[in-house]
Design an enzyme around this catalytic site. Sequence first.
Site, PDB file in Angstrom:
ATOM      1  N   SER A 122       5.825   3.815 -29.699  1.00  0.00           N
ATOM      2  CA  SER A 122       6.299   2.878 -29.003  1.00  0.00           C
ATOM      3  C   SER A 122       5.358   2.185 -28.103  1.00  0.00           C
ATOM      4  O   SER A 122       5.191   0.953 -27.966  1.00  0.00           O
ATOM      5  CB  SER A 122       7.406   3.214 -27.747  1.00  0.00           C
ATOM      6  OG  SER A 122       8.107   3.899 -28.164  1.00  0.00           O
ATOM      7  N   HIS A 143       9.137   0.208 -35.488  1.00  0.00           N
ATOM      8  CA  HIS A 143       9.323   0.640 -34.133  1.00  0.00           C
ATOM      9  C   HIS A 143      10.830   0.480 -34.028  1.00  0.00           C
ATOM     10  O   HIS A 143      11.322  -0.847 -33.879  1.00  0.00           O
ATOM     11  CB  HIS A 143       8.720  -0.252 -32.942  1.00  0.00           C
ATOM     12  CG  HIS A 143       9.007   0.166 -31.726  1.00  0.00           C
ATOM     13  ND1 HIS A 143       9.211  -0.813 -30.656  1.00  0.00           N
ATOM     14  CD2 HIS A 143       9.382   1.459 -31.020  1.00  0.00           C
ATOM     15  CE1 HIS A 143       9.569  -0.120 -29.631  1.00  0.00           C
ATOM     16  NE2 HIS A 143       9.398   1.326 -29.920  1.00  0.00           N
ATOM     17  N   GLU A 155      10.893  -3.392 -34.890  1.00  0.00           N
ATOM     18  CA  GLU A 155       9.699  -4.349 -34.958  1.00  0.00           C
ATOM     19  C   GLU A 155       8.892  -3.629 -36.056  1.00  0.00           C
ATOM     20  O   GLU A 155       8.559  -2.393 -36.178  1.00  0.00           O
ATOM     21  CB  GLU A 155       8.932  -3.958 -33.572  1.00  0.00           C
ATOM     22  CG  GLU A 155       9.599  -4.622 -32.600  1.00  0.00           C
ATOM     23  CD  GLU A 155       8.903  -4.680 -31.065  1.00  0.00           C
ATOM     24  OE1 GLU A 155       8.722  -5.576 -30.529  1.00  0.00           O
ATOM     25  OE2 GLU A 155       8.681  -3.442 -30.703  1.00  0.00           O
ATOM     26  N   ASN A 194       8.601  -4.562 -25.454  1.00  0.00           N
ATOM     27  CA  ASN A 194       7.842  -4.180 -24.282  1.00  0.00           C
ATOM     28  C   ASN A 194       7.004  -5.208 -23.437  1.00  0.00           C
ATOM     29  O   ASN A 194       7.048  -5.179 -22.178  1.00  0.00           O
ATOM     30  CB  ASN A 194       7.516  -2.693 -24.622  1.00  0.00           C
ATOM     31  CG  ASN A 194       8.554  -1.837 -24.836  1.00  0.00           C
ATOM     32  OD1 ASN A 194       9.964  -1.896 -24.300  1.00  0.00           O
ATOM     33  ND2 ASN A 194       8.258  -0.996 -25.591  1.00  0.00           N
TER      34      ASN A 194
HETATM   35  P1  NAD Z   1      11.596  13.630 -29.288  1.00  0.00           P
HETATM   36  O1  NAD Z   1      10.613  14.638 -28.316  1.00  0.00           O
HETATM   37  O2  NAD Z   1      12.980  13.652 -28.931  1.00  0.00           O
HETATM   38  O3  NAD Z   1      11.453  14.235 -30.782  1.00  0.00           O
HETATM   39  C1  NAD Z   1      10.185  14.467 -31.429  1.00  0.00           C
HETATM   40  C2  NAD Z   1      10.194  15.506 -32.342  1.00  0.00           C
HETATM   41  O4  NAD Z   1       9.200  15.571 -33.159  1.00  0.00           O
HETATM   42  C3  NAD Z   1      10.565  17.061 -31.798  1.00  0.00           C
HETATM   43  O5  NAD Z   1      11.636  17.593 -32.369  1.00  0.00           O
HETATM   44  C4  NAD Z   1       9.188  17.719 -32.260  1.00  0.00           C
HETATM   45  O6  NAD Z   1       9.357  19.080 -32.586  1.00  0.00           O
HETATM   46  C5  NAD Z   1       8.595  17.064 -33.646  1.00  0.00           C
HETATM   47  N1  NAD Z   1       7.457  17.150 -33.917  1.00  0.00           N
HETATM   48  C6  NAD Z   1       6.491  17.574 -33.231  1.00  0.00           C
HETATM   49  N2  NAD Z   1       5.187  17.490 -34.249  1.00  0.00           N
HETATM   50  C7  NAD Z   1       5.921  17.230 -35.170  1.00  0.00           C
HETATM   51  C8  NAD Z   1       5.335  17.302 -36.901  1.00  0.00           C
HETATM   52  N3  NAD Z   1       3.950  17.464 -36.781  1.00  0.00           N
HETATM   53  N4  NAD Z   1       6.021  16.863 -37.793  1.00  0.00           N
HETATM   54  C9  NAD Z   1       7.268  16.682 -37.499  1.00  0.00           C
HETATM   55  N5  NAD Z   1       7.572  16.728 -36.334  1.00  0.00           N
HETATM   56  C10 NAD Z   1       7.001  17.242 -35.198  1.00  0.00           C
HETATM   57  O7  NAD Z   1      10.932  12.365 -29.283  1.00  0.00           O
HETATM   58  P2  NAD Z   1      11.607  10.850 -29.610  1.00  0.00           P
HETATM   59  O8  NAD Z   1      12.255  10.193 -28.473  1.00  0.00           O
HETATM   60  O9  NAD Z   1      12.414  11.055 -30.800  1.00  0.00           O
HETATM   61  O10 NAD Z   1      10.247   9.879 -29.850  1.00  0.00           O
HETATM   62  C11 NAD Z   1       9.489  10.217 -31.178  1.00  0.00           C
HETATM   63  C12 NAD Z   1       8.757   8.998 -31.531  1.00  0.00           C
HETATM   64  O11 NAD Z   1       9.753   7.746 -31.369  1.00  0.00           O
HETATM   65  C13 NAD Z   1       7.668   8.767 -30.239  1.00  0.00           C
HETATM   66  O12 NAD Z   1       6.488   8.309 -30.906  1.00  0.00           O
HETATM   67  C14 NAD Z   1       8.293   7.720 -29.400  1.00  0.00           C
HETATM   68  O13 NAD Z   1       7.168   7.033 -28.594  1.00  0.00           O
HETATM   69  C15 NAD Z   1       8.952   6.731 -30.265  1.00  0.00           C
HETATM   70  N6  NAD Z   1      10.114   6.187 -29.696  1.00  0.00           N
HETATM   71  C16 NAD Z   1      10.862   6.600 -28.859  1.00  0.00           C
HETATM   72  C17 NAD Z   1      12.091   5.795 -28.439  1.00  0.00           C
HETATM   73  C18 NAD Z   1      12.910   6.436 -27.304  1.00  0.00           C
HETATM   74  O14 NAD Z   1      13.537   5.643 -26.708  1.00  0.00           O
HETATM   75  N7  NAD Z   1      13.108   7.940 -27.156  1.00  0.00           N
HETATM   76  C19 NAD Z   1      12.039   4.608 -28.888  1.00  0.00           C
HETATM   77  C20 NAD Z   1      11.283   3.915 -29.715  1.00  0.00           C
HETATM   78  C21 NAD Z   1      10.523   4.743 -30.304  1.00  0.00           C
END
Ligand code: NAD
Length: 651
Positions: A122, A143, A155, A194
């Site tokens: 993000s 994104h 995005e 954002n």
């Molecule tokens: P999350 O913490 O729920 O999930 C992340 C997962 O990745 C965890 O289960 C973790 O164990 C796993 N992980 C760690 N290292 C890893 C690896 N090497 N290979 C594979 N998996 C691995 O986080 P999230 O909210 O799902 O966010 C993930 C990404 O998406 C981030 O970059 C975040 O910025 C982006 N994002 C989040 C949102 C939101 O609202 N949550 C929205 C858009 C984008």
Amino acid sequence: MNVDDISQVTVLGAGNMGHGITEVAAIAGYNVTMRDIEQDLVDDGFESIKWSLEKLSEKGIVSEDAETVLDRIDTEVDLETAVSEADLVIEAAPEQMEIKKDIFSDLDEFTPEDAILASNTSSLSITEIATATSRPEQVVGMHFFNPPVKMDLVEVIYGAETTDETAEATYEFVESIDKTPIYVRKDVNGFVVNSVLGPFSDEAAWMVSEGVADIEEVDAAMVHRRGYPMGPFELSDLTGIDIGYHVRKEAGRDIPPIVQEKVDAEDLGQKTGRGYYDYEDGGGTTYEAGQGEDVDTLRIEARIINEAARLIGNDVATAEAIDTGMRLGAGFPEGPCRRGDKIGLDTVLEKLETLHDEYDHERYEPSEHLRSLVEAGTTGEEAGEGFYDYGGDDGERHYSTIQYELSDDGLLEVTLDRPERMNALNDDLMDEVVHLLDSSDLDEVRAVTFEGAGDRAFSAGADITGFAGREPYEAAITEFFEAVAEYPRPTLAKIDGFCLGGGHELALACDLRIATEDSEFGFPEINLGLLPGGGGTQRAMRMLSDARAKELVFRGEHISAERAQNWGLINRAVPESEFEETVEEFLNDLVYGAPIALQKAKRVMNVGRDQDLEAGLELESQAFGHLLATDDMQEGAAAFMEDRDPEFEGK
Ligand code: NAD
């Protein structure tokens, strides 16, 4: 890599976003491998997908059963196995640069050489992530918004080295999973959504910090007067006040005192039980309609519009992309560019200049692009051109709430394009439909269809927020329904999902209605202390028995498509799988039918319905006489004799 070459997708991370992205891609028919670092984590992700798919399938939103979709998903812990055959990898691991770089460096080693490597980050730089690979041209931002299953927007972000080929394949992939992509052509912090959303909370926080308004007043003004789905403080409480705090810190921006106060007190929003509002013991927001009448909302909106202009000027995104992004990604009632054009860009510029003089702060510095638009006299809708062209002198009008396509055969397909509001009718949408119908060339149009964008609704009603500040039912509304009802070509409503209130009235203003079995019909107006004001009471009375029409209007309840068909409200209710085919069969008759005869028949039937029999018969016989003298009639008769299909020319 071309989108057609993508068949195996790997998602890294089974967390919040990863499992949702996996689900969306599998629903669209892709084979997906979902990888996380521990078996428990992938298992949890898989369970969440299963639970969600069962619900979607039950509701008919996903047509396949859950098992069939789940069969397309593999789970994996070993990275190399997970990615060695991937055409596209979507990384959704934790938001830390070191983690992302480690992952992308491994991907460089283990993925096929032409694979596209996408990150769902993000806020991190795509360009920097790409430096961990030897193929930065194949690294791209993808994104998604949370939750991916519900949120329509993605995005597609260029890093400094990303090629058009990579970005285009990614864009088309997003379309293929039934989401709406927008291009973010430069890797700017916050990307589009954002970045533009930033000032929404920021300026609100400055206003409250300065004491010019209080929290409830600002939230009430933005929601009830300006139609945003949430107030800026309500939104900050939901996303976490610390998140906005860190974004500002990292970007080196000033922190509004009220934000600092909340962070110091560790009142970070809903997650800590208290933020700008108190959420403990079932608490929540406390603002109400009517508060905030004096809040200077332009102060906030001018900054939002300025940010949009800055992105356009810096070639980060187009006005269309920004508006789509803000509507789908942030639930804005209309895009900031469209809103700027309505307010008048000169007014927006003046506001910024006044604020800049008063506070001498760069956050009010007008962008070059905004200045140049105003200098060129393209100050918005009233001037005929602003961010968009309104068909001023010789331009073609841009539509922001509908899409249309006119085929060579003469089928005009109109899509109500506000899926984020279940295609609710607002002023713009009604005005654009009227403009489209009025400006259409009748020689080129043989039939018109109306349908709703997205998979939930034809149209779920009138957008009440759009009525804020004016008398709800004005002449424009009648004009809209009449323009549809009296359009001189046959019209057909293609209904898949909710068809309620104003949307239902639009469907009734069409000549024919075909719906999927899962669609629902109703007039909920009575529950709001209103009645259907777009012809609904009258059309229902003429189409149905008194008792049925009154049941619909008085009770305000939904009826099923099956009942609607039994009542004669719609022509057909068919299973989803037969929907397009059934519509096609109807359209064949309308598009290739005799145009003048269809036009006359429509008119005679519509006008005659409201007359006594004698007058109706008179109308009919005049029309009949007229048709006898047409070339089409000769062609119809000749084709009949020669046992071939007629080719009507509308003469
Ligand atoms: P999350 O913490 O729920 O999930 C992340 C997962 O990745 C965890 O289960 C973790 O164990 C796993 N992980 C760690 N290292 C890893 C690896 N090497 N290979 C594979 N998996 C691995 O986080 P999230 O909210 O799902 O966010 C993930 C990404 O998406 C981030 O970059 C975040 O910025 C982006 N994002 C989040 C949102 C939101 O609202 N949550 C929205 C858009 C984008």
